[in-house]
Design a protein around this motif. Structure first.
Motif, short mmCIF file in Angstrom:
data_model
loop_
_atom_site.label_atom_id
_atom_site.label_comp_id
_atom_site.label_asym_id
_atom_site.label_seq_id
_atom_site.Cartn_x
_atom_site.Cartn_y
_atom_site.Cartn_z
N GLY A 33 0.78 -1.22 0.00
CA GLY A 33 0.00 0.00 0.00
C GLY A 33 0.81 1.27 0.00
N LEU A 34 2.14 1.14 0.12
CA LEU A 34 2.98 2.34 0.18
C LEU A 34 3.19 2.95 -1.19
N GLY A 35 2.95 2.18 -2.23
CA GLY A 35 3.16 2.69 -3.58
C GLY A 35 4.36 2.04 -4.23
N GLN A 36 4.24 1.79 -5.52
CA GLN A 36 5.29 1.10 -6.25
C GLN A 36 5.98 2.07 -7.21
N ALA A 37 7.10 1.63 -7.75
CA ALA A 37 7.84 2.44 -8.71
C ALA A 37 7.21 2.32 -10.09
N SER A 38 7.54 3.26 -10.95
CA SER A 38 7.00 3.23 -12.30
C SER A 38 7.55 2.07 -13.12
N ALA A 172 17.46 -15.16 -15.12
CA ALA A 172 18.38 -14.10 -15.54
C ALA A 172 19.29 -13.70 -14.40
N GLY A 173 20.45 -13.19 -14.74
CA GLY A 173 21.37 -12.63 -13.76
C GLY A 173 21.08 -11.16 -13.53
N ARG A 174 21.59 -10.63 -12.44
CA ARG A 174 21.35 -9.23 -12.09
C ARG A 174 22.27 -8.31 -12.90
N ASP A 175 21.84 -7.95 -14.09
CA ASP A 175 22.63 -7.09 -14.94
C ASP A 175 22.28 -5.62 -14.69
N LEU A 176 22.90 -4.73 -15.47
CA LEU A 176 22.63 -3.30 -15.32
C LEU A 176 21.21 -2.99 -15.77
N SER A 177 20.54 -2.12 -15.04
CA SER A 177 19.16 -1.77 -15.35
C SER A 177 18.82 -0.43 -14.72
N SER A 178 17.88 0.26 -15.32
CA SER A 178 17.40 1.52 -14.75
C SER A 178 16.10 1.34 -13.98
N ALA A 179 15.68 0.10 -13.75
CA ALA A 179 14.45 -0.16 -12.99
C ALA A 179 14.57 0.47 -11.60
N ARG A 180 13.48 1.12 -11.14
CA ARG A 180 13.50 1.83 -9.87
C ARG A 180 13.42 0.88 -8.67
N PRO A 203 -1.28 -18.06 -2.02
CA PRO A 203 0.11 -17.96 -2.50
C PRO A 203 1.00 -17.20 -1.52
N HIS A 204 2.19 -17.72 -1.30
CA HIS A 204 3.20 -17.07 -0.47
C HIS A 204 4.51 -17.03 -1.25
N TRP A 205 5.21 -15.91 -1.13
CA TRP A 205 6.50 -15.77 -1.79
C TRP A 205 7.53 -15.22 -0.80
N ARG A 206 8.76 -15.62 -0.98
CA ARG A 206 9.88 -15.03 -0.24
C ARG A 206 10.54 -14.02 -1.17
N ALA A 207 10.32 -12.75 -0.92
CA ALA A 207 10.72 -11.68 -1.83
C ALA A 207 11.80 -10.82 -1.21
N GLU A 208 12.86 -10.60 -1.98
CA GLU A 208 13.97 -9.74 -1.56
C GLU A 208 13.99 -8.50 -2.44
N LEU A 209 13.86 -7.35 -1.82
CA LEU A 209 14.02 -6.08 -2.52
C LEU A 209 15.50 -5.69 -2.41
N PHE A 210 16.26 -5.93 -3.47
CA PHE A 210 17.71 -5.70 -3.37
C PHE A 210 18.14 -4.36 -3.96
N ARG A 211 17.22 -3.66 -4.62
CA ARG A 211 17.55 -2.32 -5.10
C ARG A 211 16.29 -1.49 -5.19
N ALA A 212 16.34 -0.27 -4.63
CA ALA A 212 15.22 0.65 -4.71
C ALA A 212 15.72 2.06 -4.46
N ARG A 213 15.15 3.01 -5.16
CA ARG A 213 15.57 4.40 -5.01
C ARG A 213 15.00 5.02 -3.75
N ARG A 214 13.81 4.59 -3.34
CA ARG A 214 13.13 5.24 -2.23
C ARG A 214 13.03 4.39 -0.98
N HIS A 215 13.49 3.17 -1.02
CA HIS A 215 13.34 2.28 0.13
C HIS A 215 14.65 1.56 0.42
N ALA A 216 14.79 1.19 1.68
CA ALA A 216 15.94 0.41 2.07
C ALA A 216 15.75 -1.03 1.62
#
Length: 267
Positions: A33-38, A172-180, A203-216
């Motif tokens: 509910g906090l909002g997602q990136a574009s 896929a591997g973690r390559d260069l990207s401009s995704a927010r 459904p349950h998922w184990r999700a890791e947010l490893f890159r974000a501009r606005r979040h830790a």
């Protein structure tokens, strides 16, 4: 201190305050509910279909948040564009409409592109259409066509036209990207349903947010019961092997409450 020296110091002070504000914003942990990136990416293995599942759950969480806003309409009827390259179709198959969330079953426009270049073109054209609720793409591996320049084009199109993109990266591997926002996901065991322990749970998922501009960065156990997206820290969740009464999953329909004083036995 002279006036000129004081004026010289002002930009430095402004920069320091901006850096502090950015650091404080990045210290904020993501939550539903906090909002997602574009423009977001979801990395997943093709064998478990967790990538598409989490992408849909996050996209629906954003749509639900919009529906509670002051400018929301009574019913969102916008279409959803789902683009796959041929390699991803071979790995995961096509979307199965009866298995999709009920509110999306009749709104999906499905496109299969023979080459990655064609898939990227379809994604970018979809992002230019403001009549779409969101765009979801699936691309397998790390094709040369999906370089940083192509990723940047997608980010700019999503930001300019206000249509969110969820790009699932299969095997896929973690390559260069401009995704927010960039996620890596794998399936997580679901608690046993309360009324039938042999039935599949939500459904349950184990999700890791490893890159974000606005979040830790962080890691969560994410679940969706069809109405609400829930995220909990892995340490807060009951063990998957726990078979006690506390491990049972509440059924989304309260049969006892629905039946009232009537018997549930067949007649």
């Amino acid at each position: 201190m002279s006036r000129s020296a004081a004026m010289t110091d002002l930009p430095d002070l402004a920069s320091a305050s901006e850096i502090a504000a950015l650091s404080a914003a990045r210290a904020t942990h993501w939550r539903p509910g906090l909002g997602q990136a574009s423009h977001s990416e979801v990395f997943a293995e093709s064998r478990d279909a967790s990538g598409g599942g989490l992408a849909l759950a996050l996209a629906l969480d954003e749509l639900r948040a919009e529906q509670h806003g002051p400018l929301c309409e009574s019913e969102d009827r916008r279409a959803v564009l789902w683009v796959q390259d041929r390699a991803s179709v071979r790995l995961t198959g096509r979307p199965y409409r009866p298995g999709l969330p009920r509110e999306l079953r009749h709104r999906v426009i499905h496109v299969v592109a023979e080459k990655t270049e064609d898939a990227l073109f379809a994604l970018e054209e979809g992002l230019r259409c403001r009549d779409l609720a969101f765009v979801l793409g699936e691309i397998a591996g790390n094709p040369k066509a999906l370089d940083f320049t192509a990723s940047r084009r997608l980010s700019l199109a999503a930001e300019k036209h206000g249509v969110q993109l969820w790009l699932v990266r299969l095997d896929a591997g973690r390559d260069l990207s401009s995704a927010r926002m960039r996620w890596e996901v794998r399936p997580s065991p679901s608690p046993a349903p309360e009324w039938n322990a042999q039935a599949p749970g939500t459904p349950h998922w184990r999700a890791e947010l490893f890159r974000a501009r606005r979040h830790a960065p962080g890691e969560w156990i994410v679940s969706d019961d069809g109405q609400t997206l829930v995220a909990a820290k892995p340490s807060d969740r009951i063990g998957a092997n726990d078979t006690g009464p506390d491990a049972r999953q509440a059924h989304p329909v309260d049969l006892a409450g629905t039946a009232g004083d009537r018997s549930l036995a067949a007649r």
